[in-house]
Design a protein around this motif. Sequence first.
Motif, PDB file in Angstrom:
ATOM      1  N   LEU A  32       0.814  -1.215   0.000  1.00 15.25           N
ATOM      2  CA  LEU A  32       0.000   0.000   0.000  1.00 15.25           C
ATOM      3  C   LEU A  32       0.846   1.263   0.000  1.00 15.25           C
ATOM      4  O   LEU A  32       1.980   1.264   0.474  1.00 15.25           O
ATOM      5  N   THR A  33       0.240   2.332  -0.471  1.00 13.72           N
ATOM      6  CA  THR A  33       0.760   3.680  -0.274  1.00 13.72           C
ATOM      7  C   THR A  33      -0.352   4.482   0.382  1.00 13.72           C
ATOM      8  O   THR A  33      -1.499   4.453  -0.068  1.00 13.72           O
ATOM      9  N   LEU A  34      -0.002   5.164   1.457  1.00  7.75           N
ATOM     10  CA  LEU A  34      -0.936   6.059   2.140  1.00  7.75           C
ATOM     11  C   LEU A  34      -0.438   7.474   1.911  1.00  7.75           C
ATOM     12  O   LEU A  34       0.745   7.763   2.133  1.00  7.75           O
ATOM     13  N   ARG A  35      -1.338   8.341   1.447  1.00  5.55           N
ATOM     14  CA  ARG A  35      -0.968   9.712   1.098  1.00  5.55           C
ATOM     15  C   ARG A  35      -2.180  10.597   1.339  1.00  5.55           C
ATOM     16  O   ARG A  35      -3.300  10.112   1.464  1.00  5.55           O
ATOM     17  N   ASP A  48      -3.493   1.148  -3.521  1.00  8.04           N
ATOM     18  CA  ASP A  48      -2.590   0.034  -3.800  1.00  8.04           C
ATOM     19  C   ASP A  48      -1.322   0.613  -4.425  1.00  8.04           C
ATOM     20  O   ASP A  48      -1.221   1.824  -4.662  1.00  8.04           O
ATOM     21  N   ARG A  49      -0.348  -0.223  -4.681  1.00  7.91           N
ATOM     22  CA  ARG A  49       0.944   0.260  -5.181  1.00  7.91           C
ATOM     23  C   ARG A  49       0.833   0.861  -6.584  1.00  7.91           C
ATOM     24  O   ARG A  49       1.716   1.596  -7.023  1.00  7.91           O
ATOM     25  N   ASP A  50      -0.284   0.596  -7.278  1.00  8.83           N
ATOM     26  CA  ASP A  50      -0.518   1.209  -8.586  1.00  8.83           C
ATOM     27  C   ASP A  50      -1.263   2.535  -8.464  1.00  8.83           C
ATOM     28  O   ASP A  50      -1.564   3.173  -9.466  1.00  8.83           O
ATOM     29  N   GLY A  51      -1.595   2.938  -7.248  1.00 10.16           N
ATOM     30  CA  GLY A  51      -2.260   4.213  -7.024  1.00 10.16           C
ATOM     31  C   GLY A  51      -3.772   4.160  -7.004  1.00 10.16           C
ATOM     32  O   GLY A  51      -4.425   5.204  -6.900  1.00 10.16           O
ATOM     33  N   GLU A  52      -4.384   2.965  -7.082  1.00 13.31           N
ATOM     34  CA  GLU A  52      -5.850   2.872  -7.063  1.00 13.31           C
ATOM     35  C   GLU A  52      -6.378   3.161  -5.655  1.00 13.31           C
ATOM     36  O   GLU A  52      -5.983   2.525  -4.684  1.00 13.31           O
ATOM     37  N   PHE A  53      -7.284   4.115  -5.551  1.00 14.08           N
ATOM     38  CA  PHE A  53      -7.908   4.486  -4.280  1.00 14.08           C
ATOM     39  C   PHE A  53      -8.754   3.316  -3.768  1.00 14.08           C
ATOM     40  O   PHE A  53      -9.572   2.770  -4.493  1.00 14.08           O
ATOM     41  N   MET A  54      -8.553   2.959  -2.487  1.00 13.69           N
ATOM     42  CA  MET A  54      -9.253   1.821  -1.892  1.00 13.69           C
ATOM     43  C   MET A  54     -10.097   2.217  -0.679  1.00 13.69           C
ATOM     44  O   MET A  54     -10.975   1.466  -0.267  1.00 13.69           O
ATOM     45  N   GLY A  55      -9.790   3.351  -0.063  1.00 17.95           N
ATOM     46  CA  GLY A  55     -10.472   3.775   1.149  1.00 17.95           C
ATOM     47  C   GLY A  55      -9.669   4.864   1.832  1.00 17.95           C
ATOM     48  O   GLY A  55      -8.794   5.483   1.215  1.00 17.95           O
TER      49      GLY A  55
END
Length: 188
Positions: free
Chosen positions: A10-13, A71-78
């Motif tokens: 994940l990436t959190l931003r 996710d690591r591709d930048g798709e917003f999940m929540g």
Amino acid sequence: MRTQIDTSRLTLRPLQMTDLDRLVCLANDLRVSANLSRMPHPFTHADGSEWLGKQADLWAGGKDYVYAITDRDGEFMGAMGLHWMDRMTLDDSFAWELGYWLGFPHWGKGYATEAGQAVLAAAIADLDVTVFVAGFATRNTQSGHVLEKLVFYKRDAILDLPVLATGQVSPTQVMRRDVAEHERRPRS
């Protein structure tokens, strides 16, 4: 508080206006909003625009930090965030409140636990947090399991909180995490 946190998956931003369409798609699901006290249903583009539009000012105020979970591709999940409780908690201490939600397609895959571990570790390091609080709708046992994995423990209190999406009251289990001394940053 740091603006980006990376985990293995994940990436959190900080939230961005480019998250709007995916945010609306995932948040406009009663399976999500029925477990949250402040999310309306239906969740519209206007709701999303308003919420996203205030995030930069909230970050700048130093008492609210909401991350997009991607996710690591930048798709917003929540989203997952920390909110400074400027009122007393049940035992008259001050604390940072952890809150989160994931879109239904992302449930049951360990993402909330992974994001939570990362956000809590960053808050301990960056903000020198000593106490966290959180809550979950008692019918949402999966969220309770996530909080237990994040080392939160149940308090005696169950609060009846209104749920904006349903117009009903939901029993909400209060949880707490006391940060151990060895987790805190060294004091100079």
